[in-house]
Design a protein around this motif. Sequence first.
Motif, PDB file in Angstrom:
ATOM      1  N   ILE A  27      36.795 -10.659 -12.364  1.00 29.09           N
ATOM      2  CA  ILE A  27      36.337 -10.494 -13.641  1.00 29.09           C
ATOM      3  C   ILE A  27      35.222  -9.460 -13.856  1.00 29.09           C
ATOM      4  N   ILE A  28      34.324  -9.323 -12.706  1.00 29.51           N
ATOM      5  CA  ILE A  28      33.216  -8.246 -12.858  1.00 29.51           C
ATOM      6  C   ILE A  28      33.868  -6.901 -12.700  1.00 29.51           C
ATOM      7  N   ILE A  29      34.924  -6.834 -12.052  1.00 33.56           N
ATOM      8  CA  ILE A  29      35.618  -5.252 -11.857  1.00 33.56           C
ATOM      9  C   ILE A  29      36.268  -5.123 -13.235  1.00 33.56           C
ATOM     10  N   ALA A  30      36.800  -6.224 -13.951  1.00 31.29           N
ATOM     11  CA  ALA A  30      37.528  -5.759 -15.013  1.00 31.29           C
ATOM     12  C   ALA A  30      36.433  -5.607 -16.266  1.00 31.29           C
ATOM     13  N   PHE A  31      35.185  -6.159 -16.358  1.00 34.66           N
ATOM     14  CA  PHE A  31      34.278  -5.736 -17.283  1.00 34.66           C
ATOM     15  C   PHE A  31      33.374  -4.680 -16.796  1.00 34.66           C
ATOM     16  N   THR A  32      33.397  -4.167 -15.685  1.00 36.41           N
ATOM     17  CA  THR A  32      32.854  -2.909 -15.231  1.00 36.41           C
ATOM     18  C   THR A  32      33.585  -1.683 -14.976  1.00 36.41           C
ATOM     19  N   ALA A  33      34.708  -1.757 -15.448  1.00 36.09           N
ATOM     20  CA  ALA A  33      35.588  -0.806 -14.852  1.00 36.09           C
ATOM     21  C   ALA A  33      35.261   0.584 -15.101  1.00 36.09           C
ATOM     22  N   ASP A  34      34.829   0.714 -16.386  1.00 30.54           N
ATOM     23  CA  ASP A  34      34.449   2.150 -16.781  1.00 30.54           C
ATOM     24  C   ASP A  34      33.344   2.612 -16.169  1.00 30.54           C
ATOM     25  N   PHE A  35      32.512   1.723 -15.575  1.00 34.35           N
ATOM     26  CA  PHE A  35      31.156   2.285 -14.786  1.00 34.35           C
ATOM     27  C   PHE A  35      31.444   2.625 -13.243  1.00 34.35           C
ATOM     28  N   ILE A  36      32.424   1.634 -12.593  1.00 33.70           N
ATOM     29  CA  ILE A  36      32.575   1.773 -11.401  1.00 33.70           C
ATOM     30  C   ILE A  36      33.841   2.684 -10.848  1.00 33.70           C
ATOM     31  N   ARG A  37      34.504   2.891 -12.103  1.00 32.04           N
ATOM     32  CA  ARG A  37      35.786   3.805 -11.440  1.00 32.04           C
ATOM     33  C   ARG A  37      35.159   5.242 -11.127  1.00 32.04           C
ATOM     34  N   PRO A  38      35.617   5.556  -9.953  1.00 31.36           N
ATOM     35  CA  PRO A  38      35.230   7.157  -9.677  1.00 31.36           C
ATOM     36  C   PRO A  38      35.847   8.180 -10.298  1.00 31.36           C
ATOM     37  N   TYR A  39      37.007   8.058 -10.810  1.00 31.13           N
ATOM     38  CA  TYR A  39      37.914   9.122 -11.520  1.00 31.13           C
ATOM     39  C   TYR A  39      38.493   8.538 -12.419  1.00 31.13           C
ATOM     40  N   ASP A  40      38.732   9.378 -13.568  1.00 31.67           N
ATOM     41  CA  ASP A  40      39.620   8.991 -14.560  1.00 31.67           C
ATOM     42  C   ASP A  40      41.366   8.803 -13.957  1.00 31.67           C
ATOM     43  N   ILE A  41      41.735   7.599 -14.653  1.00 31.83           N
ATOM     44  CA  ILE A  41      42.949   7.341 -14.263  1.00 31.83           C
ATOM     45  C   ILE A  41      44.067   8.366 -14.139  1.00 31.83           C
ATOM     46  N   THR A  42      43.970   9.506 -15.059  1.00 33.88           N
ATOM     47  CA  THR A  42      44.801  10.552 -15.201  1.00 33.88           C
ATOM     48  C   THR A  42      44.587  11.821 -14.573  1.00 33.88           C
ATOM     49  N   ALA A  43      43.354  11.746 -13.809  1.00 36.91           N
ATOM     50  CA  ALA A  43      43.037  12.902 -13.159  1.00 36.91           C
ATOM     51  C   ALA A  43      43.834  13.339 -12.171  1.00 36.91           C
ATOM     52  N   PHE A  44      44.154  14.663 -12.015  1.00 37.19           N
ATOM     53  CA  PHE A  44      44.982  15.007 -10.661  1.00 37.19           C
ATOM     54  C   PHE A  44      44.334  15.819  -9.777  1.00 37.19           C
ATOM     55  N   ASP A  45      44.409  15.483  -8.736  1.00 32.95           N
ATOM     56  CA  ASP A  45      44.270  16.523  -7.517  1.00 32.95           C
ATOM     57  C   ASP A  45      45.442  16.865  -6.716  1.00 32.95           C
TER      58      ASP A  45
END
Length: 287
Positions: free
Chosen positions: A36-54
């Motif tokens: 639940i904590i991860i779901a609420f804070t996903a935008d803050f703890i996510r290291p990259y954008d989900i569509t960012a390519f490397d």
Amino acid sequence: MTDTPFAPGTVTTEKSGQERLPSLVVIALLWIAAMIIIAFTADFIRPYDITAFDLKNRLAPPGNAAHLLGTDELGRDVLSRLIESIRISLLIAFGSTLISAFVGTFLGFLAAHFRGIVEQVVLMLADFQAALPFLILSLAVLAFFGNSVLLLTCLMGFYGWERYARITRGLAISANAQGYAAAVTQLGAKPSRIYLRHILPNIASTLIVSMTLTFPEIILLESSLSFLGLGVQPPMTSLGNMVGYGREYLTTAPWIMLAPALIIMFTTLSISILGDWLRDQLDPTIR
């Protein structure tokens, strides 16, 4: 006669031991709280954008300093997509569970109040729902109307409503037979007040346990639809979506599929353990 000396703390220790939660329940609660904590804070703890390519780090294994859980076939960070997938999957499962409980409880109250033809129609619809494979119905609806998170949530909300309807109908009829509902009726209370203020609180514990049983089933159902390509669509992602795309790289990059698969397994297992414990605690016949 010599009195047995009183050992301070003995009774307190026994009581605290009786009230202590089982270890599995504590672990399940901690896991659910973490999700639940991860779901609420996903935008803050996510290291990259989900569509960012490397593209330089395509299919990088876990342990990489830049990508802790590795990358997928397009160089996207698996950890970032996993965090976002947890939020989307929990959002769909939670919303669908609430819709299913509301629809089932409402129809169960209608059947218990009006009886007769209304009760027969509700029971007939419940039998039809129970007999129809919901996965096939979902595939047909999504293939015809297209895919969206809102449509998927509403569709999943019709899963399992017949359980709530049957439980609510039976418990409401039993409550009416006990007399307190009739007494409130004689005082001039409206039917809506009787069912919402007097009957619903008495059956809420049973409905809550039913919700803990439906919740993991909806997670698995959403994961199955996303695995088949009819659930959450790119650029959005879900746990089932990640498993579906990762199956093609199971032999070369298993971490793409294993990470969301483990999350699905541990989340559904934790909710099931919590549901079993709540059932034992709220069922007066087991005490």
